[in-house]
Design a protein around this motif. Structure first.
Motif, PDB file in Angstrom:
ATOM      1  N   THR A  37       0.977  -1.185  -0.033  1.00 52.83           N
ATOM      2  CA  THR A  37       0.076  -0.150   0.110  1.00 52.83           C
ATOM      3  C   THR A  37       0.827   1.071   0.074  1.00 52.83           C
ATOM      4  O   THR A  37       1.782   1.343   0.966  1.00 52.83           O
ATOM      5  N   ARG A  38       0.643   1.813  -1.227  1.00 60.76           N
ATOM      6  CA  ARG A  38       1.433   3.344  -1.187  1.00 60.76           C
ATOM      7  C   ARG A  38       0.458   4.422  -0.334  1.00 60.76           C
ATOM      8  O   ARG A  38      -0.362   4.588  -0.856  1.00 60.76           O
ATOM      9  N   PHE A  39       1.172   5.185   0.383  1.00 57.48           N
ATOM     10  CA  PHE A  39       0.316   6.395   0.909  1.00 57.48           C
ATOM     11  C   PHE A  39       1.074   7.601   0.560  1.00 57.48           C
ATOM     12  O   PHE A  39       2.252   7.846   1.105  1.00 57.48           O
ATOM     13  N   ASP A 139       9.735  -5.874   8.459  1.00 57.14           N
ATOM     14  CA  ASP A 139       9.914  -4.801   7.461  1.00 57.14           C
ATOM     15  C   ASP A 139      10.639  -5.741   6.138  1.00 57.14           C
ATOM     16  O   ASP A 139      11.680  -5.949   6.257  1.00 57.14           O
ATOM     17  N   PRO A 140       9.817  -5.679   5.206  1.00 57.22           N
ATOM     18  CA  PRO A 140      10.320  -6.438   3.817  1.00 57.22           C
ATOM     19  C   PRO A 140      11.433  -5.666   3.163  1.00 57.22           C
ATOM     20  O   PRO A 140      12.129  -6.247   2.354  1.00 57.22           O
ATOM     21  N   SER A 141      11.721  -4.561   3.742  1.00 61.32           N
ATOM     22  CA  SER A 141      12.483  -3.669   2.960  1.00 61.32           C
ATOM     23  C   SER A 141      13.931  -4.050   2.914  1.00 61.32           C
ATOM     24  O   SER A 141      14.763  -3.961   1.840  1.00 61.32           O
ATOM     25  N   VAL A 172      23.098   5.875  -4.754  1.00 60.43           N
ATOM     26  CA  VAL A 172      21.668   5.415  -4.435  1.00 60.43           C
ATOM     27  C   VAL A 172      20.752   6.575  -4.261  1.00 60.43           C
ATOM     28  O   VAL A 172      20.964   7.486  -3.482  1.00 60.43           O
ATOM     29  N   SER A 173      20.068   6.867  -5.065  1.00 66.39           N
ATOM     30  CA  SER A 173      18.949   7.955  -5.107  1.00 66.39           C
ATOM     31  C   SER A 173      17.863   7.610  -4.321  1.00 66.39           C
ATOM     32  O   SER A 173      16.939   6.811  -4.872  1.00 66.39           O
ATOM     33  N   GLY A 174      17.691   8.207  -2.956  1.00 61.14           N
ATOM     34  CA  GLY A 174      16.577   7.800  -2.193  1.00 61.14           C
ATOM     35  C   GLY A 174      17.243   6.852  -0.912  1.00 61.14           C
ATOM     36  O   GLY A 174      17.410   5.680  -1.317  1.00 61.14           O
ATOM     37  N   VAL A 175      17.317   7.482   0.065  1.00 59.07           N
ATOM     38  CA  VAL A 175      17.676   6.625   1.240  1.00 59.07           C
ATOM     39  C   VAL A 175      16.706   6.507   2.294  1.00 59.07           C
ATOM     40  O   VAL A 175      16.730   6.813   3.289  1.00 59.07           O
ATOM     41  N   GLY A 176      15.343   5.842   1.874  1.00 56.15           N
ATOM     42  CA  GLY A 176      14.410   5.717   2.722  1.00 56.15           C
ATOM     43  C   GLY A 176      14.542   4.122   3.237  1.00 56.15           C
ATOM     44  O   GLY A 176      15.657   3.520   3.428  1.00 56.15           O
ATOM     45  N   VAL A 178      14.426   1.239   1.879  1.00 58.77           N
ATOM     46  CA  VAL A 178      14.982   0.106   1.004  1.00 58.77           C
ATOM     47  C   VAL A 178      16.533   0.656   0.595  1.00 58.77           C
ATOM     48  O   VAL A 178      17.530  -0.005   0.964  1.00 58.77           O
ATOM     49  N   GLY A 179      16.447   1.964   0.270  1.00 61.52           N
ATOM     50  CA  GLY A 179      17.935   2.690  -0.225  1.00 61.52           C
ATOM     51  C   GLY A 179      18.624   2.418   1.236  1.00 61.52           C
ATOM     52  O   GLY A 179      20.057   2.432   1.004  1.00 61.52           O
ATOM     53  N   ARG A 180      18.176   2.879   2.352  1.00 57.87           N
ATOM     54  CA  ARG A 180      19.132   2.694   3.736  1.00 57.87           C
ATOM     55  C   ARG A 180      19.790   1.394   3.675  1.00 57.87           C
ATOM     56  O   ARG A 180      20.841   1.372   3.842  1.00 57.87           O
ATOM     57  N   PRO A 231      18.322   4.070  -8.418  1.00 55.86           N
ATOM     58  CA  PRO A 231      17.215   4.543  -8.138  1.00 55.86           C
ATOM     59  C   PRO A 231      16.432   3.858  -7.028  1.00 55.86           C
ATOM     60  O   PRO A 231      15.933   2.684  -7.327  1.00 55.86           O
ATOM     61  N   CYS A 232      16.190   4.435  -5.851  1.00 48.05           N
ATOM     62  CA  CYS A 232      15.453   3.913  -4.766  1.00 48.05           C
ATOM     63  C   CYS A 232      14.331   4.866  -4.035  1.00 48.05           C
ATOM     64  O   CYS A 232      14.221   4.715  -2.922  1.00 48.05           O
ATOM     65  N   ALA A 233      13.680   5.550  -5.005  1.00 45.74           N
ATOM     66  CA  ALA A 233      12.786   6.570  -4.778  1.00 45.74           C
ATOM     67  C   ALA A 233      11.479   6.530  -5.436  1.00 45.74           C
ATOM     68  O   ALA A 233      11.025   5.251  -5.498  1.00 45.74           O
ATOM     69  N   LEU A 234      11.089   7.373  -6.175  1.00 49.26           N
ATOM     70  CA  LEU A 234       9.597   7.135  -6.843  1.00 49.26           C
ATOM     71  C   LEU A 234      10.100   6.857  -8.407  1.00 49.26           C
ATOM     72  O   LEU A 234      10.926   6.659  -8.802  1.00 49.26           O
ATOM     73  N   GLY A 235       8.865   6.369  -9.008  1.00 46.36           N
ATOM     74  CA  GLY A 235       8.884   6.101 -10.342  1.00 46.36           C
ATOM     75  C   GLY A 235       9.128   7.042 -11.289  1.00 46.36           C
ATOM     76  O   GLY A 235       9.300   8.488 -11.003  1.00 46.36           O
TER      77      GLY A 235
HETATM   78  P1  NAD Z   1      10.356   5.045   1.264  1.00 46.14           P
HETATM   79  O1  NAD Z   1       9.191   6.168   1.326  1.00 46.14           O
HETATM   80  O2  NAD Z   1      10.898   4.583   2.602  1.00 46.14           O
HETATM   81  O3  NAD Z   1      11.806   5.925   0.826  1.00 46.14           O
HETATM   82  C1  NAD Z   1      12.105   6.553  -0.433  1.00 46.14           C
HETATM   83  C2  NAD Z   1      12.862   7.837  -0.171  1.00 46.14           C
HETATM   84  O4  NAD Z   1      12.971   8.422  -1.302  1.00 46.14           O
HETATM   85  C3  NAD Z   1      12.559   8.535   1.043  1.00 46.14           C
HETATM   86  O5  NAD Z   1      13.900   8.748   1.772  1.00 46.14           O
HETATM   87  C4  NAD Z   1      12.444  10.069   0.185  1.00 46.14           C
HETATM   88  O6  NAD Z   1      12.800  11.112   0.986  1.00 46.14           O
HETATM   89  C5  NAD Z   1      13.331   9.802  -0.962  1.00 46.14           C
HETATM   90  N1  NAD Z   1      12.995  10.614  -2.233  1.00 46.14           N
HETATM   91  C6  NAD Z   1      11.672  11.071  -2.484  1.00 46.14           C
HETATM   92  N2  NAD Z   1      11.780  11.956  -3.660  1.00 46.14           N
HETATM   93  C7  NAD Z   1      13.296  11.544  -3.967  1.00 46.14           C
HETATM   94  C8  NAD Z   1      13.876  12.001  -5.379  1.00 46.14           C
HETATM   95  N3  NAD Z   1      13.254  12.934  -6.234  1.00 46.14           N
HETATM   96  N4  NAD Z   1      15.330  11.727  -5.533  1.00 46.14           N
HETATM   97  C9  NAD Z   1      15.709  10.842  -4.396  1.00 46.14           C
HETATM   98  N5  NAD Z   1      14.976  10.434  -3.366  1.00 46.14           N
HETATM   99  C10 NAD Z   1      13.754  10.921  -3.188  1.00 46.14           C
HETATM  100  O7  NAD Z   1      10.074   4.032   0.217  1.00 46.14           O
HETATM  101  P2  NAD Z   1      10.852   2.618   0.154  1.00 46.14           P
HETATM  102  O8  NAD Z   1       9.990   1.656   0.575  1.00 46.14           O
HETATM  103  O9  NAD Z   1      12.336   2.632   0.321  1.00 46.14           O
HETATM  104  O10 NAD Z   1      10.576   2.502  -1.434  1.00 46.14           O
HETATM  105  C11 NAD Z   1      11.526   2.974  -2.468  1.00 46.14           C
HETATM  106  C12 NAD Z   1      11.192   2.456  -3.817  1.00 46.14           C
HETATM  107  O11 NAD Z   1      11.437   1.257  -4.010  1.00 46.14           O
HETATM  108  C13 NAD Z   1       9.607   2.635  -4.215  1.00 46.14           C
HETATM  109  O12 NAD Z   1       9.482   2.965  -5.628  1.00 46.14           O
HETATM  110  C14 NAD Z   1       8.923   1.391  -4.120  1.00 46.14           C
HETATM  111  O13 NAD Z   1       7.835   1.306  -4.652  1.00 46.14           O
HETATM  112  C15 NAD Z   1      10.039   0.262  -4.345  1.00 46.14           C
HETATM  113  N6  NAD Z   1      10.009  -0.862  -3.745  1.00 46.14           N
HETATM  114  C16 NAD Z   1       9.768  -0.728  -2.192  1.00 46.14           C
HETATM  115  C17 NAD Z   1       9.803  -2.288  -1.690  1.00 46.14           C
HETATM  116  C18 NAD Z   1       9.998  -2.258  -0.137  1.00 46.14           C
HETATM  117  O14 NAD Z   1      10.237  -3.194   0.226  1.00 46.14           O
HETATM  118  N7  NAD Z   1       9.820  -1.275   0.651  1.00 46.14           N
HETATM  119  C19 NAD Z   1       9.874  -3.102  -2.399  1.00 46.14           C
HETATM  120  C20 NAD Z   1       9.887  -3.064  -3.902  1.00 46.14           C
HETATM  121  C21 NAD Z   1       9.798  -1.934  -4.232  1.00 46.14           C
END
Ligand code: NAD
Length: 360
Positions: A37-39, A139-141, A172-176, A178-180, A231-235
């Protein structure tokens, strides 16, 4: 990806809590639709619907390629989670998930976490990614990042003749979520990591955890001299500007739906950049979630999921090799493989994994 129609799209509204959500079931050909679920905020509800349609279709192919008996689905909750997230709203959403009687199983994605899944689990058992203390798999990440690492190693083998990432510069673009974890794994592999995120807090955490990792802005990372862009952020990150600007040999990351326009993959190939389709390499989390849904204990589930996620190396290698040999794009090869798996699946889509009988 071919435009196979979705089986069901549910618009969910709850006036009392302000919930506005969409649940999209793309396919249950291989089993119940499993996807997070994406919020997040969207410009319009139509944008949210479109996103859920794309993401759920991606889950169908991802789950088929991961070799798990699940179809593809995805939910989006509209709004800024930092403002709109309440227990009431999450429970209202959970009741919509429950109304599908297990045809859709939800989990975490961008903007949601295990604590949210714990709340949702109060009203439906069709949820995974719950916290360990709540009897979930956690957490599956973590496994998503591990799978991306396997995919990246396969890209390295194709590009440089060795899966070794030591000494390679990885952005690594996006350290949420997964990225972390991906940064952790890459540092352990001996890679030189450059991390980017628009949230200063996320970058500060990265620097605190890994003083050797350099941090920058997402825009600056697109100009950086890299071996791998992750890329580890949005699409949509691989848009017409980025694809021309990138200075990397490989693109391999967790973000779903990275290709921002129809010719992006072809253009990457012409620029001699190896591209690993996101839904091939980011399946670790859903592999992990599937173990939890089947009622496997957290510890055993994590071990099994890790073993299965190791297979992402072979799957990626085989797809990239076939793409090189045939001249097809990696996504075309991946789609064909997924469709073969779906076509050869037993016909009864109503089968429900053992966990459906389990009660939380
Ligand atoms: P998250 O929300 O925890 O982390 C995303 C990170 O990206 C945040 O730190 C945010 O600040 C950062 N961000 C936002 N805009 C950005 C930009 N323009 N450039 C760089 N960073 C930016 O999300 P997540 O769960 O880590 O998921 C990341 C991606 O991986 C998503 O596309 C998600 O659909 C995909 N994904 C996640 C999982 C999972 O297990 N969480 C599984 C498969 C795919």
């Amino acid at each position: 990806m071919p435009d196979v129609p979705h089986e069901k799209v549910l618009l969910c509204q709850d006036e009392a809590t302000g919930l506005e959500a969409i649940v999209s079931l793309h396919s249950t050909a291989l089993g119940p639709a499993l996807g997070g679920t994406r919020f997040q905020s969207y410009g319009t509800v139509a944008d949210a619907v479109l996103d859920s349609l794309h993401l759920s279709r991606g889950m169908t192919y991802k789950n088929a390629l991961a070799g798990i008996p699940y179809g593809g689905g995805k939910a989006v909750v509209v709004g800024d989670p930092s403002v709109r997230r309440t227990r009431g709203l999450l429970k209202a959403f959970g009741r919509f998930v429950d109304s599908l009687h297990g045809r859709y199983v939800t989990s975490c994605d961008v903007g949601t976490n295990s604590a949210d899944m714990d709340v949702i689990s109060e009203v439906t058992r069709h949820v995974v990614g719950c916290s360990l203390k709540n009897g979930g798999g956690g957490d599956p990440s973590v496994l998503t990042a591990y799978g991306v690492l396997q995919g990246m190693r396969a890209c390295a083998a194709v590009r440089w003749g060795s899966p070794e990432l030591r000494g390679r510069r990885v952005g690594v673009s996006g350290v949420g979520k997964v990225g972390r974890h991906l940064v952790d794994l890459l540092v352990r592999e001996g890679a030189i990591v450059l991390a980017a995120d628009p949230r200063p807090g996320a970058l500060a955490r990265t620097r605190a955890e890994h003083p050797d990792v350099s941090t920058t802005s997402p825009q600056a990372l697109l100009h950086a001299e890299l071996d791998v862009f992750a890329p580890c952020a949005l699409g949509g990150v691989l848009d017409q500007v980025t694809v021309e600007r990138l200075r990397a040999d490989i693109v391999c990351g967790a973000a779903n739906n990275q290709l921002g326009y129809a010719g992006a993959e072809e253009r990457l190939r012409r620029r001699d950049i190896v591209y690993a389709p996101d839904y091939v390499v980011n399946a670790g989390g859903v592999i992990h979630a599937a173990q939890e849904h089947r009622g496997i204990s957290a510890e055993l589930g994590a071990t099994r999921a890790r073993e299965q996620a190791e297979g992402i190396y072979d799957t990626t290698l085989s797809i990239l090799t076939q793409a090189e040999t045939t001249g097809a794009t990696p996504s075309a090869v991946a789609d064909e493989l997924a469709e073969r798996r779906m076509a050869s699946a037993p016909h009864d889509a109503s089968r429900t994994p053992a966990a459906d009988q389990r009660s939380r």
